[in-house]
Design a protein around this motif. Structure first.
Motif, PDB file in Angstrom:
ATOM      1  N   SER A  13       0.828  -1.206   0.000  1.00 33.09           N
ATOM      2  CA  SER A  13       0.000   0.000   0.000  1.00 33.09           C
ATOM      3  C   SER A  13       0.865   1.260   0.000  1.00 33.09           C
ATOM      4  O   SER A  13       0.576   2.229  -0.714  1.00 33.09           O
ATOM      5  CB  SER A  13      -0.919  -0.012   1.215  1.00 33.09           C
ATOM      6  OG  SER A  13      -1.693   1.152   1.273  1.00 33.09           O
ATOM      7  N   TYR A  16       2.382   1.689  -3.431  1.00 31.33           N
ATOM      8  CA  TYR A  16       1.355   2.148  -4.361  1.00 31.33           C
ATOM      9  C   TYR A  16       1.118   3.654  -4.216  1.00 31.33           C
ATOM     10  O   TYR A  16       1.020   4.371  -5.211  1.00 31.33           O
ATOM     11  CB  TYR A  16       0.060   1.377  -4.118  1.00 31.33           C
ATOM     12  CG  TYR A  16      -1.093   1.832  -4.960  1.00 31.33           C
ATOM     13  CD1 TYR A  16      -1.153   1.527  -6.313  1.00 31.33           C
ATOM     14  CD2 TYR A  16      -2.131   2.567  -4.405  1.00 31.33           C
ATOM     15  CE1 TYR A  16      -2.217   1.940  -7.090  1.00 31.33           C
ATOM     16  CE2 TYR A  16      -3.203   2.990  -5.172  1.00 31.33           C
ATOM     17  CZ  TYR A  16      -3.240   2.673  -6.515  1.00 31.33           C
ATOM     18  OH  TYR A  16      -4.286   3.089  -7.284  1.00 31.33           O
ATOM     19  N   GLN A  20       1.858   5.776  -7.527  1.00 32.94           N
ATOM     20  CA  GLN A  20       0.683   6.212  -8.289  1.00 32.94           C
ATOM     21  C   GLN A  20       0.868   7.586  -8.949  1.00 32.94           C
ATOM     22  O   GLN A  20       0.604   7.721 -10.142  1.00 32.94           O
ATOM     23  CB  GLN A  20      -0.555   6.193  -7.406  1.00 32.94           C
ATOM     24  CG  GLN A  20      -1.825   6.452  -8.169  1.00 32.94           C
ATOM     25  CD  GLN A  20      -3.052   6.334  -7.282  1.00 32.94           C
ATOM     26  OE1 GLN A  20      -2.954   6.385  -6.072  1.00 32.94           O
ATOM     27  NE2 GLN A  20      -4.190   6.176  -7.903  1.00 32.94           N
ATOM     28  N   ALA A  31      -1.782   2.392 -12.532  1.00 35.75           N
ATOM     29  CA  ALA A  31      -1.231   1.424 -11.587  1.00 35.75           C
ATOM     30  C   ALA A  31      -2.372   0.828 -10.780  1.00 35.75           C
ATOM     31  O   ALA A  31      -3.367   1.498 -10.511  1.00 35.75           O
ATOM     32  CB  ALA A  31      -0.232   2.091 -10.651  1.00 35.75           C
ATOM     33  N   GLU A  32      -2.236  -0.432 -10.408  1.00 29.39           N
ATOM     34  CA  GLU A  32      -3.242  -1.102  -9.585  1.00 29.39           C
ATOM     35  C   GLU A  32      -2.565  -1.789  -8.409  1.00 29.39           C
ATOM     36  O   GLU A  32      -1.477  -2.339  -8.542  1.00 29.39           O
ATOM     37  CB  GLU A  32      -4.022  -2.135 -10.390  1.00 29.39           C
ATOM     38  CG  GLU A  32      -5.002  -1.548 -11.369  1.00 29.39           C
ATOM     39  CD  GLU A  32      -6.174  -0.835 -10.716  1.00 29.39           C
ATOM     40  OE1 GLU A  32      -6.517  -1.129  -9.565  1.00 29.39           O
ATOM     41  OE2 GLU A  32      -6.750   0.026 -11.386  1.00 29.39           O
ATOM     42  N   LEU A  33      -3.248  -1.756  -7.266  1.00 32.34           N
ATOM     43  CA  LEU A  33      -2.805  -2.428  -6.061  1.00 32.34           C
ATOM     44  C   LEU A  33      -3.597  -3.718  -5.918  1.00 32.34           C
ATOM     45  O   LEU A  33      -4.833  -3.687  -5.938  1.00 32.34           O
ATOM     46  CB  LEU A  33      -3.035  -1.526  -4.849  1.00 32.34           C
ATOM     47  CG  LEU A  33      -2.733  -2.105  -3.478  1.00 32.34           C
ATOM     48  CD1 LEU A  33      -1.243  -2.395  -3.342  1.00 32.34           C
ATOM     49  CD2 LEU A  33      -3.199  -1.153  -2.395  1.00 32.34           C
ATOM     50  N   ILE A  57       1.146  -3.676  -8.380  1.00 34.35           N
ATOM     51  CA  ILE A  57       1.859  -3.688  -7.112  1.00 34.35           C
ATOM     52  C   ILE A  57       1.065  -4.595  -6.193  1.00 34.35           C
ATOM     53  O   ILE A  57      -0.132  -4.376  -5.978  1.00 34.35           O
ATOM     54  CB  ILE A  57       1.964  -2.271  -6.517  1.00 34.35           C
ATOM     55  CG1 ILE A  57       2.679  -1.345  -7.501  1.00 34.35           C
ATOM     56  CG2 ILE A  57       2.652  -2.308  -5.161  1.00 34.35           C
ATOM     57  CD1 ILE A  57       2.576   0.115  -7.176  1.00 34.35           C
TER      58      ILE A  57
END
Length: 68
Positions: A13, A16, A20, A31-33, A57
């Motif tokens: 987190s 990210y 981001q 971007a995606e977590l 990520i």
């Protein structure tokens, strides 16, 4: 495309949140977590497919869930 593997949800987190703004500075990039505990793998896969994320990520377990 980039793949960032983090050992914990908390660290993923944090990565990210830092990555981001950098990713968004590239036109059309996203971007995606992906971490366990907040959603299931199917929801993550759908979100990645709809946004066309170039950077993922996540934690090893959730990334494995997405691959298999």
């Amino acid at each position: 495309m980039a793949l960032v593997v983090s050992p914990t949800r908390e660290l993923a987190s944090q990565i990210y949140k830092v990555a981001q703004p950098l990713v968004e500075s590239v036109p059309g990039a996203c971007a995606e977590l992906v971490v366990g505990g907040s959603s299931n793998a199917e929801e993550d896969y759908s979100r990645i497919a709809s946004t066309g994320a170039e950077v993922l990520i996540g934690t090893p377990g959730r990334l494995y869930d997405l691959i298999c």
